[in-house]
Design an enzyme around this catalytic site. Structure first.
Site, short mmCIF file in Angstrom:
data_model
loop_
_atom_site.label_atom_id
_atom_site.label_comp_id
_atom_site.label_asym_id
_atom_site.label_seq_id
_atom_site.Cartn_x
_atom_site.Cartn_y
_atom_site.Cartn_z
N ASP A 204 -51.05 -25.16 -30.92
CA ASP A 204 -49.61 -25.04 -30.69
C ASP A 204 -49.04 -26.46 -30.51
O ASP A 204 -49.76 -27.44 -30.35
CB ASP A 204 -49.31 -24.12 -29.51
CG ASP A 204 -47.91 -23.52 -29.63
OD1 ASP A 204 -47.08 -24.09 -30.39
OD2 ASP A 204 -47.61 -22.51 -28.99
N GLU B 261 -38.62 -19.62 -26.04
CA GLU B 261 -39.67 -19.94 -25.06
C GLU B 261 -39.15 -20.85 -23.95
O GLU B 261 -38.23 -21.62 -24.15
CB GLU B 261 -40.86 -20.60 -25.77
CG GLU B 261 -40.44 -21.73 -26.68
CD GLU B 261 -41.60 -22.42 -27.37
OE1 GLU B 261 -42.70 -22.49 -26.82
OE2 GLU B 261 -41.38 -22.91 -28.49
C1 BGC Z 1 -44.34 -22.31 -30.10
C2 BGC Z 1 -44.94 -21.70 -31.33
C3 BGC Z 1 -44.33 -22.31 -32.56
C4 BGC Z 1 -44.44 -23.82 -32.51
C5 BGC Z 1 -43.81 -24.50 -33.69
C6 BGC Z 1 -44.32 -23.80 -30.15
O1 BGC Z 1 -43.62 -24.35 -29.08
O2 BGC Z 1 -45.06 -21.87 -28.97
O3 BGC Z 1 -44.78 -20.32 -31.32
O4 BGC Z 1 -44.95 -21.80 -33.70
O5 BGC Z 1 -43.80 -24.28 -31.35
O6 BGC Z 1 -42.45 -24.47 -33.65
C1 BGC Z 2 -39.26 -27.66 -31.29
C2 BGC Z 2 -39.98 -26.35 -31.29
C3 BGC Z 2 -41.08 -26.42 -30.34
C4 BGC Z 2 -40.61 -26.87 -28.98
C5 BGC Z 2 -41.74 -27.02 -28.04
C6 BGC Z 2 -38.83 -28.01 -29.89
O1 BGC Z 2 -38.19 -29.23 -29.88
O2 BGC Z 2 -38.18 -27.57 -32.12
O3 BGC Z 2 -40.49 -26.04 -32.55
O4 BGC Z 2 -41.65 -25.16 -30.26
O5 BGC Z 2 -39.93 -28.08 -29.06
O6 BGC Z 2 -41.34 -27.46 -26.79
#
Ligand code: BGC
Ligand code: BGC
Length: 637
Positions: free
Chosen positions: A309, A526
């Site tokens: 990840d 998230e």
């Molecule tokens: C997320 C993933 C995602 C990745 C790429 C991560 O922060 O947990 O689900 O695929 O970012 O964007």
């Molecule tokens: C990105 C996401 C990633 C996230 C993780 C963002 O800046 O765009 O893809 O999952 O950071 O913290």
């Protein structure tokens, strides 16, 4: 096939576990086509320098690669566009196709000319692109429980993705969310592992086609292995109070609940799996050899590759440096461990095959090369990682003498097309759950003379789409061209035979014959989406009360990534529809409202009446006296 109705009984958890165990007994193991080119791969790996091998396992975010020559000189194997890493020129299909093409051309200029496999989070359609069809998030599809439909959605998503050139999506999420306070609950199909096991492999089949070789196929990624949806509440709470946390259960429970769709996805040929940021009994999954190598690769026979990840490798703390506080936070606010080199050693030796990262990619490459030279990471492990990555590239036809790596022009005319939207509209209708209808208020087969629409979600495409839409956390408002808000769809049905008025707060509703209030929560993804309090907003509740006070029969439509605490609204509303995060095709919700489509959705999560019924992060089996039980959903006569 629809999910058999007996599964909606109170015995569902027992049955779910039995189904999952039966699934395991049927032995997973990746299909033979994935390893069919291993002889050719061996010859290539023998020709590769250590630097080329390490380049192959490195996946920087495009947003962090300022000098595109790095792609060639470092012989990078992959790149991704993270949730908010868009082409500078814009988010149209043509911008993305050009952006991708430019990077792929650089890869072909490296000594061996091995193409990039380019990844993106197309998790509900090709959701980063303007004009793409945005499908319902998984929680809605979990209520529809229709694997054929889910497969068709994934097929369409793959076609929209290949139209832009990209060949890999980090989907499906096959987590089993156990606490709806988690801001990723909507990315999961259900709190029941059996529903997840039914639908997850269907996404893999849809995205990849029979064997990944099609020019309209996209590599899938089952994520986040394992237990991402089962974490405990972090002491102190706050942002990310459940996200990336710790799952504290024994191995039998971990398997029974959280292994869910993985065996089926592997059997369906899933090309990649993403280990979770989260921990199992205090050990980060991304550095856990038992989980990654013993269970996934050896026991379940997974022959594709593991992609870390986003900067997850940064977060592993080595046993030796356990005492040290995290050194710093990166740009995304994530924790960084003090001893990055040790983290890399732990993760690669645990079985990680490719590492997703941002600004530290050169440091990563240097450190991994050193680790191999120092004998801390065996060359055989690196060769295995490269072999697994090349298997996917071979299966996709990327290693042929004259591979077709370019945006699929034949698919471009159907991008965001009416035909694709029609399937999305059907999916929306199938995912809607009819929770209540007093005095047979629904379906409203013919709209009355005057309809008053209210609520924060009535005219907000961004709210319908939720997170991971034109940006990491999503946004409110008219994010993308095309698509229909619920208000638009009601007006469409009204034509010029009914009058439709809208005020978000429900004012000026007097004299109307029917009230429709679209309530819910704004977009999030998230970390930021973890919320302790899932009550409706005071404004939305007040809008319902205003319409009731004016004497209207009121239909409440809930737009949300999880069940919300309805409070008085549960009583006040004459009818309630849960519409989840339906995406761009709001007309599907109105199809159920009017009976143009039947009401068939069944809850994939129990719906609590009070937040106290959701024990903080616990592995609950049943909810006592919920407002609506798991599997609930009314139908029309
Ligand atoms: C997320 C993933 C995602 C990745 C790429 C991560 O922060 O947990 O689900 O695929 O970012 O964007
Ligand atoms: C990105 C996401 C990633 C996230 C993780 C963002 O800046 O765009 O893809 O999952 O950071 O913290």
């Amino acid at each position: 096939m629809k999910f058999p109705p007996f599964v909606f009984s109170t015995q569902r958890n027992v049955l779910g576990i039995v189904l999952v165990i039966l699934g395991h007994a049927a032995m997973a193991a990746s299909p033979a086509w994935l390893t069919a080119n291993d002889d050719k791969i061996k010859a290539i790996v023998e020709k590769m320098t250590l630097a080329e091998k390490v380049g192959q396992v490195t996946q920087p975010d495009s947003g962090s690669v300022e000098d595109l020559d790095d792609i060639t000189t470092l012989a990078l194997g992959s790149m991704l566009s993270g949730g908010s890493s868009d082409p500078e020129s814009g988010n149209k299909l043509s911008d993305w196709a050009e952006f991708y093409t430019e990077r792929q051309k650089r890869a072909l200029k490296s000594r061996l000319g091995i193409p990039l496999i380019y990844g993106v989070d197309a998790v509900h359609g090709h959701n980063n692109l303007l004009g793409a069809v945005v499908f319902p998030h998984n929680i809605g599809l979990g209520c529809a429980r229709n694997p054929q439909l889910v497969e068709e959605i994934a097929r369409i998503t793959a076609r929209e993705v290949r139209a832009s050139g990209i060949q890999w999506t980090f989907a499906p999420s096959v987590g089993v969310p156990r606490d709806i306070r988690w801001g990723r609950a909507y990315e999961g199909f259900s709190e029941d592992p059996a529903v997840v096991a039914l639908l997850g492999p269907a996404v893999v089949r849809g995205l990849q086609g029979a064997d990944l070789s099609g020019k309209e196929s996209v590599a899938a990624c089952a994520k986040h292995f394992i237990g991402d949806g089962g974490t405990e509440f972090k002491p102190g709470g706050g942002e990310g109070m459940l996200d990336q946390g710790d799952v504290r259960v024994d191995e039998a429970t971990l398997r029974a609940i959280h292994l869910g769709a993985y065996p089926g996805a592997i059997k369906a040929g899933v090309a990649t799996i993403m280990p979770s940021y989260s921990s199992w009994n205090g050990v980060k999954c991304s550095g856990n050899k038992q989980l990654l190598t013993d269970i996934l690769k050896n026991e379940l026979g997974f022959e594709g590759f593991l992609i870390s990840d986003y900067n997850a490798t940064d977060q592993l703390v080595s046993p030796e440096t356990d005492e040290s506080a995290p050194e710093s936070n990166n740009a995304a606010g994530q924790v960084r461990s003090a001893d990055y080199k040790k983290c890399i050693e732990i993760s690669i030796n645990a079985g990680m095959d490719m590492v997703m990262l941002t600004d530290r990619y050169k440091e990563f490459i240097t450190m991994l090369e050193e680790l191999v030279e120092e004998g801390k990471v065996p060359m055989a492990r690196i060769d295995d990682a490269v072999t697994r990555i090349l298997r996917v590239k071979f299966a996709m036809g990327m290693m042929e003498a004259e591979p077709d790596l370019w945006p699929n022009k034949e698919l471009q005319p159907e991008f965001g097309s009416e035909a694709h939207r029609k399937v999305a509209r059907q999916a929306v209708a199938e995912s809607v759950v009819l929770l209540k209808t007093e005095n047979a208020l629904l379906p409203v087969k013919k709209l009355p003379r005057r309809v008053h629409v209210a609520g924060s979600g009535a005219d907000d495409l961004g709210m319908q789409c939720g997170g991971w839409t034109l940006g990491w956390q999503g946004d409110r408002g008219d994010l993308t061209p095309g698509g229909t808000t619920i208000l638009d769809a009601i007006k469409e049905v009204a034509g010029n035979t009914s009058e439709v008025n809208f005020t978000a707060d429900g004012s000026k509703c007097e004299g109307a014959d029917l009230g429709i209030v679209v309530v819910g929560e704004g977009p999030y993804a998230e970390m930021k989406g973890d919320r302790y309090d899932l009550a409706l907003s005071a404004e939305d509740s007040a809008a319902v009360a205003a319409l009731k006070a004016a004497g209207l029969p009121v239909v409440v439509i809930v737009l949300s990534g999880r069940p919300m605490i309805l409070g008085d609204v549960a009583e006040q509303a004459d009818a309630i529809l849960a519409a989840w995060l339906p995406g761009t095709e709001g007309a599907g919700v109105v199809d159920v409202l009017t009976g143009a489509a039947p009401a068939t959705g069944k809850l994939s999560f129990a719906w609590p009446r009070s937040i106290d019924q959701v024990p903080l992060g616990h592995q609950r089996e049943t909810m006592e006296n919920p407002l609506y039980p798991f599997g609930f959903g009314l139908g029309y006569e």
